[in-house]
Design a protein around this motif. Structure first.
Motif, short mmCIF file in Angstrom:
data_model
loop_
_atom_site.label_atom_id
_atom_site.label_comp_id
_atom_site.label_asym_id
_atom_site.label_seq_id
_atom_site.Cartn_x
_atom_site.Cartn_y
_atom_site.Cartn_z
N GLN A 1 44.66 25.42 39.72
CA GLN A 1 45.39 26.54 39.75
C GLN A 1 45.03 27.76 38.88
OE1 GLN A 1 49.62 25.85 38.97
NE2 GLN A 1 49.51 23.59 39.62
N VAL A 2 44.27 27.38 37.88
CA VAL A 2 43.54 28.47 37.27
C VAL A 2 42.43 29.26 38.00
CG1 VAL A 2 41.86 28.95 35.29
CG2 VAL A 2 43.85 27.47 35.13
N VAL A 3 41.76 28.66 38.65
CA VAL A 3 40.75 29.16 39.67
C VAL A 3 41.52 30.20 40.64
CG1 VAL A 3 38.86 28.86 41.70
CG2 VAL A 3 39.10 27.58 39.16
N GLN A 4 42.72 29.44 41.19
CA GLN A 4 43.47 30.36 42.37
C GLN A 4 44.03 31.51 41.80
OE1 GLN A 4 46.71 28.09 43.86
NE2 GLN A 4 47.43 29.74 45.19
N ALA A 5 44.49 31.60 40.39
CA ALA A 5 44.95 32.88 39.66
C ALA A 5 43.90 33.75 39.59
CB ALA A 5 45.50 32.05 38.22
N LEU A 6 42.70 33.35 39.32
CA LEU A 6 41.34 34.16 39.00
C LEU A 6 41.19 34.76 40.42
CD1 LEU A 6 39.35 32.34 36.45
CD2 LEU A 6 40.97 34.01 35.99
N ALA A 7 41.29 34.11 41.52
CA ALA A 7 40.77 34.72 42.95
C ALA A 7 41.89 35.71 43.08
CB ALA A 7 40.87 33.76 43.79
N GLU A 8 43.24 35.48 42.78
CA GLU A 8 44.20 36.57 43.06
C GLU A 8 44.08 37.77 42.31
OE1 GLU A 8 47.90 34.52 42.07
OE2 GLU A 8 47.72 33.20 43.81
N ARG A 9 43.10 38.09 41.13
CA ARG A 9 42.66 39.09 40.27
C ARG A 9 41.60 39.42 40.75
NH1 ARG A 9 46.50 35.93 38.16
NH2 ARG A 9 47.96 36.58 36.94
N ASP A 10 40.90 38.90 41.64
CA ASP A 10 39.73 39.57 42.10
C ASP A 10 38.58 39.22 41.59
OD1 ASP A 10 40.78 40.59 44.78
OD2 ASP A 10 41.17 42.46 43.94
N ILE A 11 38.56 37.99 40.87
CA ILE A 11 37.41 37.45 40.05
C ILE A 11 36.44 36.81 41.21
CG2 ILE A 11 36.72 36.00 38.29
CD1 ILE A 11 38.41 38.38 37.25
N THR A 12 35.36 37.36 41.22
CA THR A 12 34.45 36.50 42.49
C THR A 12 33.75 35.86 41.87
OG1 THR A 12 32.84 38.49 42.38
CG2 THR A 12 34.76 38.87 43.78
N SER A 13 33.40 35.56 40.65
CA SER A 13 32.56 34.77 39.97
C SER A 13 32.85 34.25 38.74
CB SER A 13 30.96 35.25 39.86
OG SER A 13 30.93 36.42 39.24
N LEU A 14 32.76 33.06 38.03
CA LEU A 14 33.13 32.50 37.00
C LEU A 14 32.16 31.77 36.23
CD1 LEU A 14 35.51 32.15 35.13
CD2 LEU A 14 36.11 29.87 36.59
N LEU A 15 31.96 32.07 34.99
CA LEU A 15 30.97 31.44 34.06
C LEU A 15 31.76 30.57 33.20
CD1 LEU A 15 28.02 30.68 33.23
CD2 LEU A 15 28.49 32.60 31.64
#
Length: 255
Positions: free
Chosen positions: A158-172
């Motif tokens: 759900q965290v990753v989904q929320a980041l995707a909704e905020r246009d975060i395309t890459s996560l370290l």
């Protein structure tokens, strides 16, 4: 009469654009798990001490990784123990969005990760203190996202989904053992960057880099592909792609 050659530098092109391809095909950020460990596979001593496992060159490279990603994620344990800024201060370049997993909102209002040098997103549970939630949200460049907990922890999917909704395309992900384990258990790891230092600290209670449920068999563990090895001072960086779980070859008895 025209000869057409296809697949020229295909692997190199895929490597160059791996974050974009994942964003388009999976509609989620490309996720890199980064950690520094000793030669005996520890990221911290039994007392929790972890500074510094690697040398200056490896730490500078790690900041370069931050520059290459839209966001960097840690758990509240890292914030309370190390009070990091999570910026790219060792290299020139943009600071990533800082993401903190804090299920019960233990973060201090004076934490370095809340400084205005970059945006910060704090994920917390629905039952977290509303007064503190509002105080944090009132800080410049800080957003607080409340999610339902699963068995007392924030569900990383759900965290990753929320980041995707905020246009975060890459996560370290620079989390500790538990957070890395949660991402692996959820099948949300695309690349691993492991910095290995020629140090030995021992201790049965010293933390390994990846916790969670893990694999029950060695042969069904995650075998990295397209592995690259680079020497950074006296340390070594090993990086590779994590295969998708459903594409791994299972032993005959598990088929």
């Amino acid at each position: 009469g025209i000869e057409v050659v296809t697949g020229v530098c295909e692997k190199e092109a895929q490597r160059l654009n791996e974050r974009f391809f994942t964003w388009i095909t999976k509609q989620r950020p490309f996720i890199t798990l980064k950690y520094a460990m000793t030669l005996d596979g520890k990221i911290a001593t039994a007392t929790g001490d972890s500074k510094w496992i690697t040398g200056e060159e490896a730490r500078t490279f790690a900041h370069r990784l931050r520059k290459q990603h839209d966001a960097v994620l840690v758990g509240i344990g890292t914030v309370l123990e190390d009070d990091p800024e999570l910026t790219t201060r060792l290299v020139r370049g943009k600071n990533p969005v800082r993401v903190v997993l804090d299920s019960s909102l233990k973060i201090s209002l004076m934490a370095a990760v809340l400084n205005p040098l970059a945006d910060t997103i704090i994920f917390t549970g629905l039952d977290s203190d509303i007064v503190k939630t509002e105080a944090l949200a009132a800080l410049p460049n800080v957003e607080v996202v409340r999610l339902p907990l699963a068995d007392g922890v924030l569900p990383v999917a759900q965290v990753v989904q929320a980041l995707a909704e905020r246009d975060i395309t890459s996560l370290l992900v620079e989390g500790g053992s538990a957070i890395h384990g949660a991402f692996f258990d959820a099948g949300l790891a695309d690349r691993v960057c492991a910095f290995v230092a020629p140090k030995l600290i021992g201790g049965a209670a010293a933390l390994p880099p990846i916790g969670g449920a893990g694999s029950s068999l060695v042969e069904t563990g995650w075998q990295l592909t397209e592995v690259e090895i680079e020497k950074l001072g006296s340390d070594v960086l090993i990086t590779g792609l994590v295969p998708e779980l459903d594409k791994q070859e299972l032993p005959k008895e598990a088929e």
